[in-house]
Enzyme design. Structure first.
Site, PDB file in Angstrom:
ATOM      1  N   ASP A 127      37.316  48.660  42.738  1.00 20.67           N
ATOM      2  CA  ASP A 127      37.543  47.294  43.222  1.00 20.67           C
ATOM      3  C   ASP A 127      38.824  47.154  44.047  1.00 20.67           C
ATOM      4  O   ASP A 127      38.779  46.799  45.209  1.00 20.67           O
ATOM      5  CB  ASP A 127      37.537  46.298  42.052  1.00 20.67           C
ATOM      6  CG  ASP A 127      37.299  44.852  42.494  1.00 20.67           C
ATOM      7  OD1 ASP A 127      37.099  44.610  43.700  1.00 20.67           O
ATOM      8  OD2 ASP A 127      37.306  43.958  41.624  1.00 20.67           O
ATOM      9  N   GLU A 176      32.099  36.037  38.687  1.00 23.59           N
ATOM     10  CA  GLU A 176      33.388  36.659  38.331  1.00 23.59           C
ATOM     11  C   GLU A 176      34.265  35.568  37.733  1.00 23.59           C
ATOM     12  O   GLU A 176      35.127  34.994  38.408  1.00 23.59           O
ATOM     13  CB  GLU A 176      34.055  37.310  39.555  1.00 23.59           C
ATOM     14  CG  GLU A 176      35.272  38.146  39.145  1.00 23.59           C
ATOM     15  CD  GLU A 176      35.966  38.813  40.317  1.00 23.59           C
ATOM     16  OE1 GLU A 176      35.545  38.611  41.470  1.00 23.59           O
ATOM     17  OE2 GLU A 176      36.964  39.531  40.079  1.00 23.59           O
ATOM     18  N   HIS A 229      37.550  47.172  48.065  1.00 22.92           N
ATOM     19  CA  HIS A 229      38.000  46.287  49.165  1.00 22.92           C
ATOM     20  C   HIS A 229      38.999  47.071  50.009  1.00 22.92           C
ATOM     21  O   HIS A 229      40.189  47.114  49.695  1.00 22.92           O
ATOM     22  CB  HIS A 229      38.655  45.022  48.617  1.00 22.92           C
ATOM     23  CG  HIS A 229      37.693  44.158  47.872  1.00 22.92           C
ATOM     24  ND1 HIS A 229      37.060  43.074  48.456  1.00 22.92           N
ATOM     25  CD2 HIS A 229      37.221  44.239  46.607  1.00 22.92           C
ATOM     26  CE1 HIS A 229      36.241  42.519  47.566  1.00 22.92           C
ATOM     27  NE2 HIS A 229      36.321  43.213  46.430  1.00 22.92           N
ATOM     28  N   HIS A 238      29.453  39.616  44.840  1.00 26.58           N
ATOM     29  CA  HIS A 238      30.356  39.234  43.773  1.00 26.58           C
ATOM     30  C   HIS A 238      29.643  38.091  43.048  1.00 26.58           C
ATOM     31  O   HIS A 238      29.275  37.102  43.681  1.00 26.58           O
ATOM     32  CB  HIS A 238      31.675  38.716  44.337  1.00 26.58           C
ATOM     33  CG  HIS A 238      32.566  39.798  44.875  1.00 26.58           C
ATOM     34  ND1 HIS A 238      32.226  40.561  45.945  1.00 26.58           N
ATOM     35  CD2 HIS A 238      33.792  40.212  44.460  1.00 26.58           C
ATOM     36  CE1 HIS A 238      33.213  41.426  46.180  1.00 26.58           C
ATOM     37  NE2 HIS A 238      34.180  41.236  45.289  1.00 26.58           N
ATOM     38  N   HIS A 261      32.184  49.768  44.454  1.00 29.07           N
ATOM     39  CA  HIS A 261      32.773  48.441  44.715  1.00 29.07           C
ATOM     40  C   HIS A 261      34.253  48.561  45.046  1.00 29.07           C
ATOM     41  O   HIS A 261      35.074  48.834  44.171  1.00 29.07           O
ATOM     42  CB  HIS A 261      32.586  47.532  43.497  1.00 29.07           C
ATOM     43  CG  HIS A 261      32.958  46.116  43.777  1.00 29.07           C
ATOM     44  ND1 HIS A 261      32.033  45.094  43.832  1.00 29.07           N
ATOM     45  CD2 HIS A 261      34.153  45.529  44.054  1.00 29.07           C
ATOM     46  CE1 HIS A 261      32.646  43.960  44.118  1.00 29.07           C
ATOM     47  NE2 HIS A 261      33.940  44.199  44.254  1.00 29.07           N
ATOM     48  N   GLN A 313      34.501  36.004  51.711  1.00 23.40           N
ATOM     49  CA  GLN A 313      35.515  35.781  50.670  1.00 23.40           C
ATOM     50  C   GLN A 313      35.772  34.292  50.389  1.00 23.40           C
ATOM     51  O   GLN A 313      35.955  33.888  49.247  1.00 23.40           O
ATOM     52  CB  GLN A 313      36.827  36.463  51.086  1.00 23.40           C
ATOM     53  CG  GLN A 313      38.033  36.173  50.208  1.00 23.40           C
ATOM     54  CD  GLN A 313      37.998  36.891  48.875  1.00 23.40           C
ATOM     55  OE1 GLN A 313      38.289  38.074  48.804  1.00 23.40           O
ATOM     56  NE2 GLN A 313      37.624  36.178  47.822  1.00 23.40           N
TER      57      GLN A 313
HETATM   58 FE   FE2 Z   1      35.549  42.775  44.473  1.00 22.22          FE
END
Ligand code: FE2
Length: 422
Positions: A309, A213, A59, A210, A57, A152
């Site tokens: 992450d 969260e 970005h 995701h 995971h 996102q």
């Molecule tokens: Fe993430």
């Protein structure tokens, strides 16, 4: 004549004095004490040789952008998303490519040779998608980059969200992402999970969302994710990332939820460095840790990975591409201190994420790719404790990175002149 022979290796499962024979980029033999002629022989001297680290995971479109255009003052997920929204209009293809390539250089030096990166598909230009598809191609000789189409700003909440995500898949993005807890309503979140899983089933893709969260114990999208997975027969191909609300959930409800997740063979990714940083921000004291229930999920038989992450981006001011740092934090936050649990933390940054990504030929066994890391540690527990130096990193049998064993000079009366930290 072998291409490469590693001798006197300790393997993560505890086998010692092992030799690893390599021919044409693949491991041909893993045998105790084997000696054979080879173009290159490396004596591991009893140290740990592990399959490469895998980050399930990440970005990569936002990494190494810390401070642009400002820093996250509240430290929350939502300010991070807002900040990324401020940064996006100023992004260029070239800047994303350069930052991502720089990150991959660091990753390889850390023995991290496979990364699943989410890529923001919210904007119609798909600029981050185009950039990371280029990066994927450029790093392919030395790093497996798997991309997740990540809406996102919400697949239903942002204009054209679903169409943009589908276009990203058309362009070659590998996995279907989602962010149900960021949709406008709980109902929209549920709907997003359903339609994204259906899209994945239709196109034969994996899913990595995701999910939940949040510190909200009533955020239960993972239940829908498990339900849709079993309804559509996507067993073993769907991952729930973060699942931080599980930290705060009622225990009775969790006792029903985990078996449903197991039934769906759902993958789980906790991101300990980020979860401990972003969650609990609305608490006074005691402050919740926010990491999902890693030991309980592992005990139930689910595949659980630790992801990194973020590194130096709108959500996180730290990070170093070191999966042992993620494992170290996960071990502490999850209080996974037994010998068995510490070894599970090592699996959570190696074999477990490899399974979630569906990597072919991963592992130290005959027939696998000759990809491995020589660590300055005698076993996986020490590797985590020391965040051990990567003395050598091999990809398809070729050495691609390495560093000298750490040592420090000592000037103490009656003591040795140096210390090696082992
Ligand atoms: Fe993430």
């Amino acid at each position: 004549m072998l291409d490469l022979l590693i001798t006197h290796a300790t393997l993560p499962d505890g086998r010692q004095n092992m030799s690893i024979a390599v021919q044409a980029g693949r491991i041909t033999e893993v045998t105790e004490g084997l000696q054979a002629p080879a173009h290159e022989t490396v004596d591991a001297d009893g140290l740990l040789v592990s399959p490469p680290f895998v980050d399930a995971h990440f970005h990569m479109d936002s990494t190494l952008s810390y401070g642009q255009p400002r820093v996250n003052e509240s430290g929350t997920l939502l300010e991070g998303i807002a900040l990324w929204g401020e940064l996006k209009p100023t992004l260029t293809h070239e800047a994303i490519v350069q930052r991502a390539l720089q990150y991959c250089d660091i990753a390889v030096a850390r023995g991290l040779l496979a990364v699943r990166s989410h890529v923001d598909t919210s904007h119609g230009s798909l600029l981050p998608v185009q950039a990371l598809l280029e990066v994927k191609q450029r790093v392919a000789p030395y790093l497996d980059l798997q991309l997740v189409a990540f809406p996102q700003d919400g697949v239903l909440r942002s204009p054209g969200g679903l169409a943009n995500l589908k276009r990203a898949l058309d362009l070659g993005v590998d996995v279907v992402g989602g962010i149900p807890h960021f949709e406008r309503t709980y109902a929209d979140g549920t709907e997003s999970v359903k339609l994204l899983c259906e899209l994945a089933a239709e196109r034969g893709k994996r899913v990595d969302m995701h999910c939940d969260e949040s510190d909200d114990p009533h955020s239960r999208h993972v239940e829908t994710l498990a339900y849709e997975t079993q309804r559509l027969g996507l067993h073993g191909r769907v991952t729930g990332s973060h699942l931080t609300s599980m930290h705060s959930m009622d225990n009775y409800y969790v006792s029903k939820l985990i078996p449903l997740m197991r039934e769906a063979d759902l993958g789980v990714v906790a991101n300990p460095l980020i979860n401990i940083t972003l969650q609990g921000r609305h608490d006074t004291y005691p402050k919740r840790r926010g990491m999902t229930r890693v030991p309980e999920l592992m005990a139930a038989g689910l595949t659980v990975a630790f992801g990194h992450d973020c590194v130096l981006d709108p959500w996180y001011s730290g990070g170093s591409a070191d999966m042992l740092e993620a494992a170290h934090m996960g071990l502490h936050v999850g209080q996974m201190t037994s010998q068995a649990a510490m070894r599970q933390c090592f699996d959570a940054v190696t074999a477990n994420p490899a399974r979630l990504l569906g990597l072919e030929g991963y592992g130290i066994a005959p027939g696998c790719h000759a990809d491995f890391v020589l660590l300055h540690a005698r076993n996986p527990v020490d590797a985590i404790r020391l965040r051990a130096a990567r003395l050598g990193v091999w990809r398809r049998g070729q050495r691609v990175a390495g560093q000298p064993a750490p040592t420090a000079e000592l000037r103490l009366p009656g003591r040795p002149g140096s210390v090696s930290f082992l």
